[in-house]
Design an enzyme around this catalytic site. Structure first.
Site, PDB file in Angstrom:
ATOM      1  N   LEU A  60      31.113  21.574  10.214  1.00 27.98           N
ATOM      2  CA  LEU A  60      30.266  20.724  11.048  1.00 27.98           C
ATOM      3  C   LEU A  60      29.986  21.516  12.316  1.00 27.98           C
ATOM      4  O   LEU A  60      30.865  22.221  12.825  1.00 27.98           O
ATOM      5  CB  LEU A  60      30.981  19.417  11.434  1.00 27.98           C
ATOM      6  CG  LEU A  60      31.193  18.355  10.359  1.00 27.98           C
ATOM      7  CD1 LEU A  60      31.934  17.159  10.970  1.00 27.98           C
ATOM      8  CD2 LEU A  60      29.886  17.896   9.750  1.00 27.98           C
ATOM      9  N   ASP A  61      28.771  21.404  12.835  1.00 32.78           N
ATOM     10  CA  ASP A  61      28.469  22.051  14.102  1.00 32.78           C
ATOM     11  C   ASP A  61      29.454  21.580  15.170  1.00 32.78           C
ATOM     12  O   ASP A  61      29.936  20.436  15.133  1.00 32.78           O
ATOM     13  CB  ASP A  61      27.050  21.702  14.559  1.00 32.78           C
ATOM     14  CG  ASP A  61      25.982  22.278  13.639  1.00 32.78           C
ATOM     15  OD1 ASP A  61      26.271  23.279  12.960  1.00 32.78           O
ATOM     16  OD2 ASP A  61      24.871  21.720  13.621  1.00 32.78           O
ATOM     17  N   LYS A  62      29.704  22.433  16.120  1.00 32.55           N
ATOM     18  CA  LYS A  62      30.639  22.107  17.200  1.00 32.55           C
ATOM     19  C   LYS A  62      30.353  20.747  17.844  1.00 32.55           C
ATOM     20  O   LYS A  62      31.284  19.953  18.051  1.00 32.55           O
ATOM     21  CB  LYS A  62      30.615  23.223  18.252  1.00 32.55           C
ATOM     22  CG  LYS A  62      31.522  22.983  19.451  1.00 32.55           C
ATOM     23  CD  LYS A  62      31.407  24.128  20.444  1.00 32.55           C
ATOM     24  CE  LYS A  62      32.245  23.876  21.691  1.00 32.55           C
ATOM     25  NZ  LYS A  62      32.130  24.970  22.680  1.00 32.55           N
TER      26      LYS A  62
END
Length: 241
Positions: A60-62
């Protein structure tokens, strides 16, 4: 640093094969050359918390919160990893976006690769097929003046990506003119800053709320993640505007 980044990771499912956490926004999954100053990573934190090695199955993106799945052994990593690679996992996200989004739409819009230093992917090249199903769950209008508009329209969108291109949901929502609030790369800076001031909180308002995987015996494993407290608080604030 947000307080949820200082707490132990929230485990929402665990069995012999898998452990699933509700990742807070702002936590990297892996060490990244883009964020060299970061010292906390979900892989390391979960390994320390469980006292054993874990195998991340996806990312997942940060700034994105929600369902993040790890395998607990090599065999499970191979079995479930194939499902992720072949896009057989059913994923559901919630996104707070600009404007009043379409009630229902399938966004079939090819995307070129975005640079991914961690995965060794160079940007550009030919656009690859990308499909996301979106549905508008709620439409809002809040008393926030941005540019020449006296009020701001927002929508809560449910998004189901069929393919798995980098930043697919973020790029597809921008493509139809409804970028996610807080998206510094694909959104509108003046709107993001205005919303951050209005909400008293700033982040990418995108969360993975459900994943459906196939267990080794063929049965379905459904994992749900409650919205992070900050996301839920923003929705409550909007609903009372």
């Amino acid at each position: 640093m947000p307080t949820d980044l200082l707490q132990p990771l929230s485990i929402i499912h665990q069995d012999d094969d898998l452990v699933v956490i509700n990742k807070p926004s702002g936590l990297l999954v892996h060490r990244s050359p883009i964020d060299k100053h970061e010292t906390r990573f979900a892989v390391q934190e979960l390994r320390n918390q469980l006292g054993q090695h874990v195998y991340p199955l996806h990312r997942l993106d940060k700034p994105t919160s929600g369902v993040l799945v790890f395998a607990l052994c090599r065999e499970a990593a191979s079995f479930y990893g194939q499902q992720f690679q072949e896009h057989e996992i059913h994923k559901t996200y919630l996104a707070l976006v600009r404007g009043h989004g379409p009630n229902q739409l399938s966004i079939d819009h090819a995307l070129k690769d975005e640079t991914d230093d961690y995965a060794g992917i160079a940007g550009g090249g030919e656009a690859k097929p990308a499909l996301t199903h979106v549905q508008c769950l709620q439409k809002f209008e809040i008393p926030l003046t941005v540019d020449r508009y006296p009020t701001t329209r927002l929508s809560l969108m449910q998004c189901e990506p069929v393919t798995g291109r980098k930043h697919q949901i973020r790029r597809h929502l921008k493509h139809i003119g409804h970028p996610i609030i807080g998206d510094s790369r694909h959104g509108k800076g003046v709107l993001n800053r205005a919303c951050e001031g209005y909400f008293g909180a700033g982040r990418l308002w995108l969360a993975c709320t459900q994943m459906v995987l196939a267990r080794r015996d063929g049965s379905a494993l459904v994992v749900d993640a409650p919205l992070a407290a900050d996301f839920q608080q923003v929705l409550t604030q909007i609903n009372h505007a």
